[in-house]
Scaffold this motif. Structure first.
Motif, short mmCIF file in Angstrom:
data_model
loop_
_atom_site.label_atom_id
_atom_site.label_comp_id
_atom_site.label_asym_id
_atom_site.label_seq_id
_atom_site.Cartn_x
_atom_site.Cartn_y
_atom_site.Cartn_z
N GLU A 8 44.98 47.38 2.21
CA GLU A 8 43.79 48.09 1.75
C GLU A 8 42.85 47.12 1.05
O GLU A 8 43.27 46.36 0.16
CB GLU A 8 44.17 49.21 0.79
CG GLU A 8 42.99 50.02 0.33
CD GLU A 8 43.36 51.17 -0.58
OE1 GLU A 8 42.49 52.00 -0.83
OE2 GLU A 8 44.52 51.23 -1.04
N ASP A 45 38.72 50.52 2.53
CA ASP A 45 39.07 50.52 3.95
C ASP A 45 40.42 49.83 4.16
O ASP A 45 40.87 49.04 3.33
CB ASP A 45 38.01 49.77 4.77
CG ASP A 45 36.72 50.54 4.91
OD1 ASP A 45 36.75 51.79 4.82
OD2 ASP A 45 35.67 49.89 5.12
N TRP A 46 41.04 50.14 5.29
CA TRP A 46 42.31 49.53 5.68
C TRP A 46 42.06 48.59 6.84
O TRP A 46 41.26 48.88 7.74
CB TRP A 46 43.31 50.60 6.10
CG TRP A 46 43.81 51.39 4.95
CD1 TRP A 46 43.22 52.49 4.39
CD2 TRP A 46 45.00 51.14 4.19
NE1 TRP A 46 43.97 52.94 3.33
CE2 TRP A 46 45.07 52.14 3.19
CE3 TRP A 46 46.01 50.19 4.27
CZ2 TRP A 46 46.11 52.20 2.27
CZ3 TRP A 46 47.05 50.25 3.36
CH2 TRP A 46 47.08 51.24 2.38
N LYS A 57 39.84 46.95 11.79
CA LYS A 57 39.81 48.00 10.79
C LYS A 57 40.63 49.15 11.35
O LYS A 57 40.54 49.47 12.54
CB LYS A 57 38.36 48.44 10.55
CG LYS A 57 38.21 49.52 9.51
CD LYS A 57 36.72 49.84 9.33
CE LYS A 57 36.54 51.05 8.47
NZ LYS A 57 35.11 51.36 8.29
N ILE A 58 41.47 49.77 10.51
CA ILE A 58 42.29 50.89 10.94
C ILE A 58 42.09 52.04 9.96
O ILE A 58 41.64 51.82 8.84
CB ILE A 58 43.78 50.52 11.06
CG1 ILE A 58 44.34 50.00 9.73
CG2 ILE A 58 43.99 49.48 12.16
CD1 ILE A 58 45.84 49.70 9.74
N ASP A 59 42.44 53.25 10.39
CA ASP A 59 42.30 54.36 9.46
C ASP A 59 43.56 54.50 8.61
O ASP A 59 44.59 53.88 8.89
CB ASP A 59 41.95 55.67 10.18
CG ASP A 59 43.02 56.16 11.14
OD1 ASP A 59 44.23 56.01 10.84
OD2 ASP A 59 42.64 56.72 12.17
N GLU A 60 43.45 55.29 7.56
CA GLU A 60 44.55 55.42 6.60
C GLU A 60 45.81 55.99 7.24
O GLU A 60 46.92 55.57 6.90
CB GLU A 60 44.11 56.28 5.42
CG GLU A 60 45.10 56.26 4.28
CD GLU A 60 44.57 56.93 3.03
OE1 GLU A 60 45.34 56.98 2.04
OE2 GLU A 60 43.42 57.39 3.00
N GLU A 62 46.84 55.62 10.36
CA GLU A 62 47.44 54.53 11.13
C GLU A 62 48.12 53.53 10.21
O GLU A 62 49.22 53.04 10.49
CB GLU A 62 46.37 53.85 11.97
CG GLU A 62 46.89 52.82 12.93
CD GLU A 62 45.80 52.20 13.79
OE1 GLU A 62 46.15 51.31 14.59
OE2 GLU A 62 44.62 52.59 13.68
#
Length: 90
Positions: A8, A45-46, A57-60, A62
């Motif tokens: 994160e 952001d992750w 960039k990935i979502d939370e 994932e």
């Protein structure tokens, strides 16, 4: 073994736009975000990290799924965290 690890973003480096401070399971390190589009990531952001670089960039959700998997494999993940903790990017 080298793993892609989610982290994160907790800080963007104003003086170095190619670097961001990330938190990976409590380990905070600077990583290179230069492979991503400018402005693509921000605090909260992750990102998926491999060898000190944010690859995407990935979502939370994932990120959470990846962390659960990594924690389940045990020693390999512990080794990656130790390597991350001892590394620096300047």
């Amino acid at each position: 073994m080298c793993l892609g690890i989610p982290g994160e973003v907790v800080e963007l480096h104003a003086d170095r736009p190619d670097l961001a401070q990330v938190d990976v399971s409590g380990v905070r390190r600077a990583i290179n975000i230069g492979l991503l589009e400018p402005g693509e990531v921000g605090v909260g952001d992750w990102v998926l990290i491999h060898v000190g670089f944010a690859l995407s960039k990935i979502d939370e959700a994932e990120a959470k799924a990846a962390m659960e998997f990594l924690e389940s494999i045990g020693q390999a993940y512990a080794d990656e965290l130790a390597a991350l903790q001892s590394s620096t990017i300047e």
